[in-house]
Design an enzyme around this catalytic site. Structure first.
Site, mmCIF file in Angstrom:
data_model
loop_
_atom_site.group_PDB
_atom_site.id
_atom_site.type_symbol
_atom_site.label_atom_id
_atom_site.label_comp_id
_atom_site.label_asym_id
_atom_site.label_seq_id
_atom_site.Cartn_x
_atom_site.Cartn_y
_atom_site.Cartn_z
ATOM 1 N N GLU A 22 -41.620 36.228 77.253
ATOM 2 C CA GLU A 22 -42.887 36.144 76.166
ATOM 3 C C GLU A 22 -43.428 34.855 76.588
ATOM 4 O O GLU A 22 -44.266 34.312 75.658
ATOM 5 C CB GLU A 22 -41.835 35.456 74.831
ATOM 6 C CG GLU A 22 -40.872 37.000 74.621
ATOM 7 C CD GLU A 22 -39.749 36.501 73.299
ATOM 8 O OE1 GLU A 22 -40.472 36.509 72.265
ATOM 9 O OE2 GLU A 22 -38.829 36.403 73.588
ATOM 10 N N PHE A 194 -30.056 51.609 68.780
ATOM 11 C CA PHE A 194 -31.014 50.817 69.379
ATOM 12 C C PHE A 194 -30.185 49.869 70.666
ATOM 13 O O PHE A 194 -29.308 49.175 70.279
ATOM 14 C CB PHE A 194 -31.852 49.864 68.734
ATOM 15 C CG PHE A 194 -32.727 50.473 67.585
ATOM 16 C CD1 PHE A 194 -34.137 50.479 67.910
ATOM 17 C CD2 PHE A 194 -32.244 51.111 66.566
ATOM 18 C CE1 PHE A 194 -34.909 50.988 67.182
ATOM 19 C CE2 PHE A 194 -33.220 51.806 65.681
ATOM 20 C CZ PHE A 194 -34.492 51.798 65.916
ATOM 21 N N LYS A 196 -30.548 46.690 72.982
ATOM 22 C CA LYS A 196 -31.282 45.554 73.011
ATOM 23 C C LYS A 196 -30.807 44.555 74.033
ATOM 24 O O LYS A 196 -29.399 44.217 73.910
ATOM 25 C CB LYS A 196 -31.358 44.934 71.706
ATOM 26 C CG LYS A 196 -31.706 45.784 70.603
ATOM 27 C CD LYS A 196 -31.831 44.823 69.345
ATOM 28 C CE LYS A 196 -32.304 45.911 68.096
ATOM 29 N NZ LYS A 196 -32.408 45.270 66.875
ATOM 30 N N SER A 202 -39.492 39.207 70.475
ATOM 31 C CA SER A 202 -40.740 39.862 70.475
ATOM 32 C C SER A 202 -40.584 41.422 70.648
ATOM 33 O O SER A 202 -41.330 42.083 71.431
ATOM 34 C CB SER A 202 -41.728 39.382 71.401
ATOM 35 O OG SER A 202 -42.073 37.923 70.998
ATOM 36 N N GLU A 232 -27.031 48.630 68.625
ATOM 37 C CA GLU A 232 -26.727 48.705 67.149
ATOM 38 C C GLU A 232 -27.239 50.139 66.618
ATOM 39 O O GLU A 232 -27.978 50.706 67.252
ATOM 40 C CB GLU A 232 -28.053 47.712 66.701
ATOM 41 C CG GLU A 232 -27.842 46.240 67.027
ATOM 42 C CD GLU A 232 -28.994 45.414 66.449
ATOM 43 O OE1 GLU A 232 -28.907 44.200 66.615
ATOM 44 O OE2 GLU A 232 -29.923 46.041 66.048
ATOM 45 N N SER A 236 -30.675 53.620 58.073
ATOM 46 C CA SER A 236 -31.730 54.229 57.373
ATOM 47 C C SER A 236 -32.275 53.548 56.165
ATOM 48 O O SER A 236 -31.619 52.986 55.354
ATOM 49 C CB SER A 236 -31.093 55.555 56.874
ATOM 50 O OG SER A 236 -32.219 56.226 56.041
ATOM 51 N N ASN A 331 -30.591 41.856 59.733
ATOM 52 C CA ASN A 331 -30.785 42.153 61.118
ATOM 53 C C ASN A 331 -30.651 41.095 62.201
ATOM 54 O O ASN A 331 -29.810 40.843 62.798
ATOM 55 C CB ASN A 331 -31.932 42.903 61.449
ATOM 56 C CG ASN A 331 -32.237 43.542 62.861
ATOM 57 O OD1 ASN A 331 -31.178 43.719 63.474
ATOM 58 N ND2 ASN A 331 -33.161 43.737 63.525
ATOM 59 N N SER A 343 -49.251 36.600 62.999
ATOM 60 C CA SER A 343 -47.682 36.809 62.857
ATOM 61 C C SER A 343 -47.347 36.836 61.753
ATOM 62 O O SER A 343 -47.987 36.160 60.716
ATOM 63 C CB SER A 343 -47.219 35.638 63.769
ATOM 64 O OG SER A 343 -47.475 35.553 65.388
#
Length: 375
Positions: A22, A194, A196, A202, A232, A236, A331, A343
């Protein structure tokens, strides 16, 4: 409040760049902060960290050149190398020039570490600043480390009574010694999932998969950024964010209006890196989010609860899911969120009555109000 004896202004070390993925976002953040910093009140001292880890004195002019027409700029360090005075901030920065000569540079009253990701936002730089006896904006060592690691963050949230979604953790050791067992644990989750990196931000390195055949490629992609992964189960519901700003002394932190990112068009399945920083026209912010008032209040309360669960300081952005059956599921929290003019953190506070410049000023004053060391 300490000040620069020469001109009466408070010297603020603007620390940007870094070795994480990042790096470019940090430069964009630094330019945004400098654009609203009250130069009559504060004297900025720019310190850039190259992608290979050397620290250099920089300037607003150099940063402007790096940003000119470049979507993702890179700091390469044109000025003298910099090191911090360990234990005695009154000594000022140590500057090393190409000819190996040294001189004492400006002293710093406070540091604004505008660093995102590992080796900047994860407690490492915070520990260095503590060793140097310097005040700094944002969370301390432990809160920064836990807030960077999606695994331990979830443990802290669960301990505080916050609901988290179904997940599993895959370490490099798991993948090397018991790949079949790791895959078995992952496949207990419901698709989509997902994959990760546990300690990246980011939305870097994240893959959404809808077919187990894509799992191996997704894991390899995430492992390029972090050997530890979090997988994860997709939830929904709507993605809702909320910004938290610390109080002075023992005052309670406060939360902004919740905000919601709405994707425009079909280019992005989720709010990924490209949507956040490159193709920004692909998303829009709705703040306050179109939610019943009691749900908004619940999200704000839970954002403060999450901030306190990590023992946060200064600022954070908290990300939630508002599920189809009416639950608020946390989350993650970001202890040094993207802080550019576009941002979410700054925009949510702007919609809540605190402008970008006022926000920067308050964060610096909060840091000056806090003594280094154990608190």
């Amino acid at each position: 409040m300490t000040t620069n004896a020469d001109n009466g202004r408070t010297t603020v070390g603007i620390l940007f760049g870094g070795v994480s993925s990042e790096h470019s976002i940090s430069l964009i953040t630094a330019k945004g902060v400098l654009g609203v910093l009250d130069h009559e009140k504060y004297e900025p001292v720019l310190i850039g960290i190259t992608p290979w880890g050397t620290w250099h004195l920089s300037s607003e002019e150099e940063l402007g050149r790096l940003m000119d027409g470049v979507a993702l700029p890179r700091f390469t360090g044109e000025g003298p190398q910099v090191s911090l005075p360990m234990g005695d901030p009154s000594e000022g920065l140590s500057l090393k020039y190409d000819d190996a000569s040294f001189e004492t540079g400006p002293h710093l009253d406070v540091v604004f570490p505008l660093l995102h990701g590992p080796f900047g936002e994860d407690g490492t730089v915070q520990g260095l600043l503590e060793l140097a006896g310097l005040r700094y904006v944002g969370a301390g060592v432990t809160a920064s480390a836990v807030g960077m690691d999606k695994h331990f963050m979830k443990i802290a949230f669960e301990s505080a009574g916050l609901e988290v979604g179904p997940y599993t953790v895959v370490t490099a050791r798991d993948w090397a010694n018991d790949r079949a067992g790791a895959i078995e644990r992952i496949k207990k989750l419901q698709l989509p999932v997902f994959v990760k990196p546990a300690r990246a931000g980011s939305s870097m390195g994240i893959t959404r998969i809808e077919d187990w055949a894509d799992l191996d490629e997704a894991i390899q992609s995430a492992q390029k950024l972090d050997p530890k992964l979090v997988v994860e189960e997709g939830i929904s519901g709507r993605e809702i964010e909320c910004a938290v700003l610390d109080g002075f002394g023992h005052e309670m932190p406060q939360a902004s209006h919740p905000g919601e990112i709405e994707m425009v068009g079909d280019e992005h399945v989720f709010y990924d890196f490209e949507a956040k920083y490159v193709e920004t026209a692909s998303s829009e912010l709705r703040c306050p989010a179109d939610l019943p008032q009691d749900v908004q209040d619940s999200i704000r309360d839970k954002a403060v609860q999450a901030f306190l669960a990590l023992d946060g300081e200064g600022l954070s952005r908290c990300d939630f899911f508002y599920t189809d059956d009416g639950r608020v599921v946390i989350n993650e929290v970001n202890t040094m969120p993207g802080f550019t003019p576009i941002s979410m953190y700054g925009m949510m506070w702007a919609e809540s009555g605190i402008g970008y410049g006022e926000l920067v000023d308050r964060l610096i004053r909060l840091a000056l109000d806090r003594e280094p060391g154990l608190r």
